[in-house]
Design an enzyme around this catalytic site. Structure first.
Site: not given
Length: 495
Positions: A169, A210, A415
């Protein structure tokens, strides 16, 4: 996913704002070779080059690359993939003719430039509340953990320190109070530019929340601070594959999967699709080479004992019946093109990868979640801020987790569903340390709670914007695969 539109999501998270378009920076010290006599000079481009996975063959192809005026960035002999650069517009065409080269593909559609700094994601923050006895302060907001039985699982097991989950990520804030104890710096790396860099700063987040949010869902510690992850005692490894522009290029993904295989990870979390193509088609030489490179890296990690978990995406697309791609290439100007089921979303649709759809607090498919019979393996909480509202203090239908700077915030998307599955897989790996990826997959799907297709038309909001068709029976269908993952069963030997 730099714009807050649900149809435009390279990250599989929605309802957040990410970095504006940026190009990849050339690593310091990288030489740009002079063009050959019959070359046409253009922008510096990056390529993935596929050959046989052995030292001698890779060396021969490296010589072919430099002989054509190109530069070798990094070679992955384990899988037979070389990352190369050239400003010769005919480089790929000429290299494809070299002996030992299986395929060559440009890994993006624009030249490499100095990277633009993007804006950080915006994740809605809220204050913590007083904790109930035995709970961390924010567990009251975590409807998602209760939905999959994680709260019950924690009474039996918090996971094993022998299990590492790799978070491919945007990096993990290793100083966060809920993550610091579990992030293993010795197993963390940056794979930006397709090249490994183990410097601590290199794998820290820069322009994106994220990866830190994903990491918290997997393994935020049960320590009386903030939230609790699905497997709060397992280790996390940050594998930074997202550049400052928000792109996950093929060479970054190849680097990440090879690293996972070489460093003993049991699970990887992949909440993205590989740029610049939403779907990679066999009929296109560049896309075919990209597919080959990523497929070989994923297969290598699996042979090394890694179970890879990936997001289905947030476009409300039926991945079992593809017809059109309107979002590619995303690094320049996306257009519309016909696609078929032979065109694959990477890594989601590769063999052995667990593909995850999202549900909201009511246990129904999230309005944005992509789906597909025979594609989706299982489902998990991803949140739904429009149509599903939980019984929590603030009734926010999204997923609360960690964000950089010691904070907590909300996001939603496949996600956010994917790390729930990665966390359950980590609990399974902790409970059954001998299990192979195939065996973990069987346990993950067999322990899932069956969810039948909705009765009648699925049309949240009634306007047809998010209309979708569910195919299959209760134990295997396009919306939910084998069903909702179950953390409680994952820690019980007798089930």
């Amino acid at each position: 996913m730099r714009v807050p539109r649900i149809s435009r999501t390279r990250y599989a998270a929605v309802g957040v704002v990410l970095a504006t378009a940026g190009a990849l920076a050339l690593p310091a010290g990288t030489a740009v070779a002079a063009p050959t006599a019959d070359s046409t000079t253009g922008p510096l481009m990056s390529y993935v080059v596929n050959t046989k996975a052995n030292h001698g063959q890779v060396q021969k192809v490296e010589k072919a690359i430099t002989g054509l005026g190109g530069t070798v960035v990094q070679s992955y002999e384990q899988v037979g993939v070389i990352v190369a650069r050239s400003n010769d517009t005919k480089f790929a065409e000429k290299l494809r003719l070299a002996k030992g080269v299986d395929s060559v593909g440009a890994s993006r559609t624009k030249g490499i430039q100095a990277s633009d700094q993007g804006k950080a994601e915006v994740a809605t923050e809220s204050a913590t509340t007083a904790a109930a006895p035995g709970e961390d302060p924010d567990e009251a907001y975590q409807w998602d953990m209760r939905q999959i039985g994680a709260d019950k699982a924690h009474k039996i097991s918090l996971g094993s320190r022998n299990v590492t989950v790799g978070v491919l990520d945007s990096g993990i804030d290793a100083t966060h109070e809920d993550l610091a104890a579990n992030v293993d710096a010795s197993q963390s790396v940056s794979c930006i530019d397709g090249k490994t860099n183990t410097d601590w700063k290199a794998w820290q987040p820069t322009t994106s929340d994220h990866g830190t949010h994903v990491a918290g869902t997997i393994a935020a510690a049960k320590n009386g601070k903030g939230i609790v992850g699905v497997a709060p005692n397992v280790k996390l490894a940050a594998v930074k594959v997202v550049d400052d522009g928000g792109f996950i290029y093929p060479e970054n993904a190849v680097c990440g999967f090879v690293w996972a295989g070489e460093h003993g990870f049991k699970v990887t979390n992949n909440s993205y699709f590989v740029d610049p193509w939403m779907f990679n088609c066999k009929t296109d030489k560049d896309q075919a080479a990209i597919s080959d490179a990523v497929r070989k890296a994923v297969a290598f990690s699996q042979r090394k004992g890694v179970l890879n978990v990936a997001a289905a995406g947030n476009e409300n697309l039926d991945l079992a019946h593809k017809t059109v791609d309107v979002a590619s290439p995303d690094d320049t100007t996306p257009g519309s093109r016909p696609v078929t089921n032979d065109c694959l979303s990477l890594p989601t649709e590769l063999p052995g990868v667990i593909a995850v759809s999202a549900v909201g607090s009511d246990g129904v498919k999230s309005y944005y979640s992509s789906y597909g019979k025979g594609v989706v393996s299982v489902t998990a909480p991803g949140g739904d801020r429009r149509f599903q509202f939980p019984n929590t203090p603030d009734k926010d239908g999204r997923i609360r987790s960690t964000i950089p700077g010691g904070k907590y915030g909300y996001m939603q998307g496949t996600s956010m569903a994917t790390p729930h599955v990665a966390g359950v897989a980590a609990l399974l790996a902790s409970t059954f340390p001998w299990a192979s990826p195939d065996e973990l997959t069987e346990m993950l799907t067999s322990h899932a709670e069956s969810v039948p297709c909705p009765t009648g038309e699925f049309n949240p909001g009634g306007a047809g914007t998010w209309k979708a068709t569910c195919e299959g029976g209760a134990d295997d269908n396009g919306f939910y695969g084998a069903g909702l993952v179950n953390a409680e069963k994952a820690v019980q030997w007798w089930r």
